[in-house]
Design a protein around this motif. Structure first.
Motif, PDB file in Angstrom:
ATOM      1  N   VAL A  65       0.657  -1.269   0.055  1.00  0.00           N
ATOM      2  CA  VAL A  65      -0.074  -0.103   0.004  1.00  0.00           C
ATOM      3  C   VAL A  65       0.739   1.248   0.307  1.00  0.00           C
ATOM      4  CG1 VAL A  65      -1.782   1.357   1.274  1.00  0.00           C
ATOM      5  CG2 VAL A  65      -1.627  -1.369   1.336  1.00  0.00           C
ATOM      6  N   PHE A  66       0.770   2.044  -0.931  1.00  0.00           N
ATOM      7  CA  PHE A  66       1.530   3.261  -1.069  1.00  0.00           C
ATOM      8  C   PHE A  66       1.167   4.191   0.025  1.00  0.00           C
ATOM      9  CE2 PHE A  66       1.632   1.801  -5.387  1.00  0.00           C
ATOM     10  CZ  PHE A  66       2.984   2.062  -5.806  1.00  0.00           C
ATOM     11  N   ARG A  67       1.955   4.871   0.904  1.00  0.00           N
ATOM     12  CA  ARG A  67       1.817   5.619   1.996  1.00  0.00           C
ATOM     13  C   ARG A  67       2.527   6.623   1.996  1.00  0.00           C
ATOM     14  NH1 ARG A  67      -1.142   6.854   4.148  1.00  0.00           N
ATOM     15  NH2 ARG A  67      -0.705   6.813   6.444  1.00  0.00           N
ATOM     16  N   THR A  68       4.049   6.724   2.031  1.00  0.00           N
ATOM     17  CA  THR A  68       4.759   7.917   2.289  1.00  0.00           C
ATOM     18  C   THR A  68       5.932   7.788   1.170  1.00  0.00           C
ATOM     19  OG1 THR A  68       5.715   6.894   4.187  1.00  0.00           O
ATOM     20  CG2 THR A  68       4.158   8.606   4.491  1.00  0.00           C
ATOM     21  N   THR A  69       5.473   7.404   0.032  1.00  0.00           N
ATOM     22  CA  THR A  69       6.697   7.568  -1.017  1.00  0.00           C
ATOM     23  C   THR A  69       7.057   8.843  -1.634  1.00  0.00           C
ATOM     24  OG1 THR A  69       4.896   6.688  -2.509  1.00  0.00           O
ATOM     25  CG2 THR A  69       6.294   5.027  -1.492  1.00  0.00           C
ATOM     26  N   TRP A  70       7.436   9.651  -0.786  1.00  0.00           N
ATOM     27  CA  TRP A  70       7.463  10.985  -1.173  1.00  0.00           C
ATOM     28  C   TRP A  70       8.594  11.610  -2.032  1.00  0.00           C
ATOM     29  CZ3 TRP A  70       5.313  12.638   4.522  1.00  0.00           C
ATOM     30  CH2 TRP A  70       4.003  12.326   4.400  1.00  0.00           C
ATOM     31  N   ASP A  71       9.383  10.412  -2.176  1.00  0.00           N
ATOM     32  CA  ASP A  71      10.555  11.013  -3.348  1.00  0.00           C
ATOM     33  C   ASP A  71      10.465  10.273  -4.800  1.00  0.00           C
ATOM     34  OD1 ASP A  71      10.726   8.111  -2.474  1.00  0.00           O
ATOM     35  OD2 ASP A  71      12.762   8.292  -2.219  1.00  0.00           O
ATOM     36  N   TYR A  72       9.008   9.877  -5.034  1.00  0.00           N
ATOM     37  CA  TYR A  72       8.836   9.244  -6.242  1.00  0.00           C
ATOM     38  C   TYR A  72       8.929  10.168  -7.399  1.00  0.00           C
ATOM     39  CZ  TYR A  72       4.263  11.058  -7.253  1.00  0.00           C
ATOM     40  OH  TYR A  72       3.378  12.048  -7.522  1.00  0.00           O
ATOM     41  N   PHE A  73       8.880  11.441  -7.155  1.00  0.00           N
ATOM     42  CA  PHE A  73       8.654  12.470  -8.215  1.00  0.00           C
ATOM     43  C   PHE A  73      10.069  13.053  -8.629  1.00  0.00           C
ATOM     44  CE2 PHE A  73       6.848  14.248  -4.353  1.00  0.00           C
ATOM     45  CZ  PHE A  73       7.786  15.184  -4.083  1.00  0.00           C
ATOM     46  N   ASP A  74      11.003  12.878  -7.554  1.00  0.00           N
ATOM     47  CA  ASP A  74      12.390  13.103  -7.574  1.00  0.00           C
ATOM     48  C   ASP A  74      13.176  11.962  -8.204  1.00  0.00           C
ATOM     49  OD1 ASP A  74      12.447  15.788  -6.580  1.00  0.00           O
ATOM     50  OD2 ASP A  74      12.355  14.913  -4.577  1.00  0.00           O
ATOM     51  N   ARG A  75      12.641  10.674  -8.576  1.00  0.00           N
ATOM     52  CA  ARG A  75      13.333   9.709  -8.985  1.00  0.00           C
ATOM     53  C   ARG A  75      12.110   8.985  -9.961  1.00  0.00           C
ATOM     54  NH1 ARG A  75      15.237   6.652  -3.430  1.00  0.00           N
ATOM     55  NH2 ARG A  75      16.335   5.554  -4.822  1.00  0.00           N
ATOM     56  N   PHE A  76      11.551   9.584 -10.533  1.00  0.00           N
ATOM     57  CA  PHE A  76      10.464   9.381 -11.428  1.00  0.00           C
ATOM     58  C   PHE A  76      10.643   8.043 -12.420  1.00  0.00           C
ATOM     59  CE2 PHE A  76       6.816   9.717 -14.628  1.00  0.00           C
ATOM     60  CZ  PHE A  76       5.960   9.445 -13.536  1.00  0.00           C
ATOM     61  N   GLU A  77      11.882   8.125 -13.179  1.00  0.00           N
ATOM     62  CA  GLU A  77      12.435   7.211 -14.031  1.00  0.00           C
ATOM     63  C   GLU A  77      12.528   5.613 -13.247  1.00  0.00           C
ATOM     64  OE1 GLU A  77      15.362   6.455 -17.507  1.00  0.00           O
ATOM     65  OE2 GLU A  77      15.247   8.158 -16.710  1.00  0.00           O
ATOM     66  N   GLU A  78      13.138   5.990 -11.963  1.00  0.00           N
ATOM     67  CA  GLU A  78      13.579   4.716 -11.445  1.00  0.00           C
ATOM     68  C   GLU A  78      12.093   4.215 -10.645  1.00  0.00           C
ATOM     69  OE1 GLU A  78      15.941   3.702  -7.094  1.00  0.00           O
ATOM     70  OE2 GLU A  78      16.052   5.736  -7.903  1.00  0.00           O
ATOM     71  N   PHE A  79      11.209   5.206 -10.164  1.00  0.00           N
ATOM     72  CA  PHE A  79      10.021   4.633  -9.775  1.00  0.00           C
ATOM     73  C   PHE A  79       9.154   4.040 -10.747  1.00  0.00           C
ATOM     74  CE2 PHE A  79       5.520   5.528  -8.503  1.00  0.00           C
ATOM     75  CZ  PHE A  79       5.482   5.083  -7.434  1.00  0.00           C
ATOM     76  N   SER A  80       9.155   4.393 -11.900  1.00  0.00           N
ATOM     77  CA  SER A  80       8.292   3.789 -13.151  1.00  0.00           C
ATOM     78  C   SER A  80       8.680   2.452 -13.555  1.00  0.00           C
ATOM     79  CB  SER A  80       8.405   4.445 -14.385  1.00  0.00           C
ATOM     80  OG  SER A  80       7.771   6.105 -14.000  1.00  0.00           O
ATOM     81  N   THR A  81      10.316   2.031 -13.585  1.00  0.00           N
ATOM     82  CA  THR A  81      10.764   0.905 -13.493  1.00  0.00           C
ATOM     83  C   THR A  81      10.358  -0.209 -12.626  1.00  0.00           C
ATOM     84  OG1 THR A  81      12.622   1.788 -14.918  1.00  0.00           O
ATOM     85  CG2 THR A  81      12.860  -0.321 -14.099  1.00  0.00           C
ATOM     86  N   TRP A  82      10.478   0.581 -11.274  1.00  0.00           N
ATOM     87  CA  TRP A  82      10.181  -0.212 -10.021  1.00  0.00           C
ATOM     88  C   TRP A  82       8.766  -0.806 -10.363  1.00  0.00           C
ATOM     89  CZ3 TRP A  82       6.309   0.511  -6.468  1.00  0.00           C
ATOM     90  CH2 TRP A  82       6.422  -0.211  -5.157  1.00  0.00           C
ATOM     91  N   LEU A  83       7.651  -0.013 -10.587  1.00  0.00           N
ATOM     92  CA  LEU A  83       6.317  -0.182 -10.850  1.00  0.00           C
ATOM     93  C   LEU A  83       6.015  -1.391 -11.765  1.00  0.00           C
ATOM     94  CD1 LEU A  83       4.195   3.020 -11.006  1.00  0.00           C
ATOM     95  CD2 LEU A  83       3.894   1.415  -9.286  1.00  0.00           C
ATOM     96  N   ASP A  84       6.791  -1.455 -12.956  1.00  0.00           N
ATOM     97  CA  ASP A  84       6.713  -2.258 -14.112  1.00  0.00           C
ATOM     98  C   ASP A  84       7.155  -3.672 -13.401  1.00  0.00           C
ATOM     99  OD1 ASP A  84       6.016  -0.422 -15.860  1.00  0.00           O
ATOM    100  OD2 ASP A  84       7.897   0.094 -16.752  1.00  0.00           O
ATOM    101  N   ARG A  85       8.094  -3.588 -12.581  1.00  0.00           N
ATOM    102  CA  ARG A  85       8.653  -4.983 -11.940  1.00  0.00           C
ATOM    103  C   ARG A  85       7.896  -5.413 -10.813  1.00  0.00           C
ATOM    104  NH1 ARG A  85      12.205  -5.628  -7.852  1.00  0.00           N
ATOM    105  NH2 ARG A  85      12.827  -3.047  -7.858  1.00  0.00           N
ATOM    106  N   VAL A  86       7.473  -4.760  -9.958  1.00  0.00           N
ATOM    107  CA  VAL A  86       6.806  -5.174  -8.625  1.00  0.00           C
ATOM    108  C   VAL A  86       5.481  -5.580  -8.862  1.00  0.00           C
ATOM    109  CG1 VAL A  86       6.267  -4.359  -6.339  1.00  0.00           C
ATOM    110  CG2 VAL A  86       8.576  -4.122  -7.485  1.00  0.00           C
TER     111      VAL A  86
END
Length: 305
Positions: A65-86
């Protein structure tokens, strides 16, 4: 469910195991304690986990459950790749399709097309060479708010007007080399009355607050000195928030509708927050109970299917 369940409460690395004692950290921990306690009452164990930690076996978790992932917009490419995988390893809530849609504020145009009134927004594509003065002139804005389409915590959010445009030209030009921006006419009621935020969980409003900017500012986030007040939402505000949430597809488990009275006095969406919204469970613990119930239903549906 026929087996014990384990849920990850997603955070960012700096907040995974923080030292208590600072009001900001203490609020984060208290919020997750409410969620964890509600889940425990339903036989579900919860662990706080940083989304970016490389050693996590996400298949251990029945849901995350997404709660306090408040750095995602500073690491958006990494976050997007993580979404694809997880998303192939565990149930993500809100769903990845919603996360991707809501992370880019072009979603405001989708809401407007769906009949949900939003603050007028001009999207400025990456690589645009128009100056800020030209944009204000073209769209007839005397005063406006400029910000990135992927952002949070008022990152690169500026109040601008025709007389001050020159002060921001170099910064806008630099930002546009890396990302798309957006421009909205300045809404005077954000200063006069603040912003109403309505929490909607599993389709129903649980509680609401009013966010107020500090004197001399327009940003209501606590990062910039904003404060929150108790607010008893009107029937109109509740109906508007629930309609806005119902227009999001697939239907969110949880979210927040930030609204104002626009310059014409009509309710308008400022933002719908579905990725990592602060939900102020400490102000309404019953909302954490509703979140837990909704999560249990989704898990039962998943495992019964």
């Amino acid at each position: 469910m026929s087996r014990p369940s384990l849920v990850a409460l997603l955070t960012q690395q700096g907040y995974e195991d923080p030292t208590p004692g600072h009001w900001y950290v203490d609020n984060i921990l208290e919020e997750d304690r409410h969620v964890g306690a509600a889940l425990a009452e339903r036989g579900i164990e919860a662990e706080r986990v940083a989304w970016s930690r490389p050693d996590v076996d996400w298949s251990r978790y029945d849901a995350a459950v997404f709660r306090t992932t408040w750095d995602y917009f500073d690491r958006f490419e990494e976050f997007s790749t993580w979404l694809d995988r997880v998303h192939t390893q565990t149930l993500l809530l809100n769903e990845p399709a919603l996360i991707r849609w809501n992370a880019d504020k072009h979603y405001l145009a989708d809401l407007e097309r769906a009949g949900i009134h939003t603050v007028p927004t001009v999207f400025v594509p990456r690589g645009t060479t128009s100056t800020l003065a030209q944009l204000l002139e073209t769209h007839g804005f005397d005063a406006a708010v400029l910000k990135p389409v992927v952002s949070g915590a008022a990152r690169h959010t500026y109040r601008v007007d025709r007389s001050s445009a020159a002060e921001h030209e170099a910064q806008l030009a630099e930002l546009l080399t890396a990302e798309a921006m957006m421009l909205q006419p300045f809404q005077r009621y954000i200063v006069e009355r603040g912003e109403i935020t309505v929490v909607v969980i599993d389709g129903k409003t649980t509680h609401a607050l009013r966010k107020v900017a500090k004197a001399g500012d327009f940003r209501v986030q606590d990062d910039h000195g904003g404060t929150i007040e108790a607010h008893d939402p009107t029937v109109e505000e509740v109906e508007f928030a629930e309609r806005a949430m119902a227009a999001c597809k697939p239907h969110p488990l949880y979210g927040r509708v930030d609204m104002i009275r626009d310059n014409d006095g009509a309710l308008a969406v400022m933002e719908v927050e579905l990725v990592e919204p602060e939900l102020w469970f400490r102000r309404c613990p019953a909302a954490a109970e509703r979140l837990a119930d909704g999560l249990v239903r989704r898990l039962r549906s998943l495992y019964s299917g």
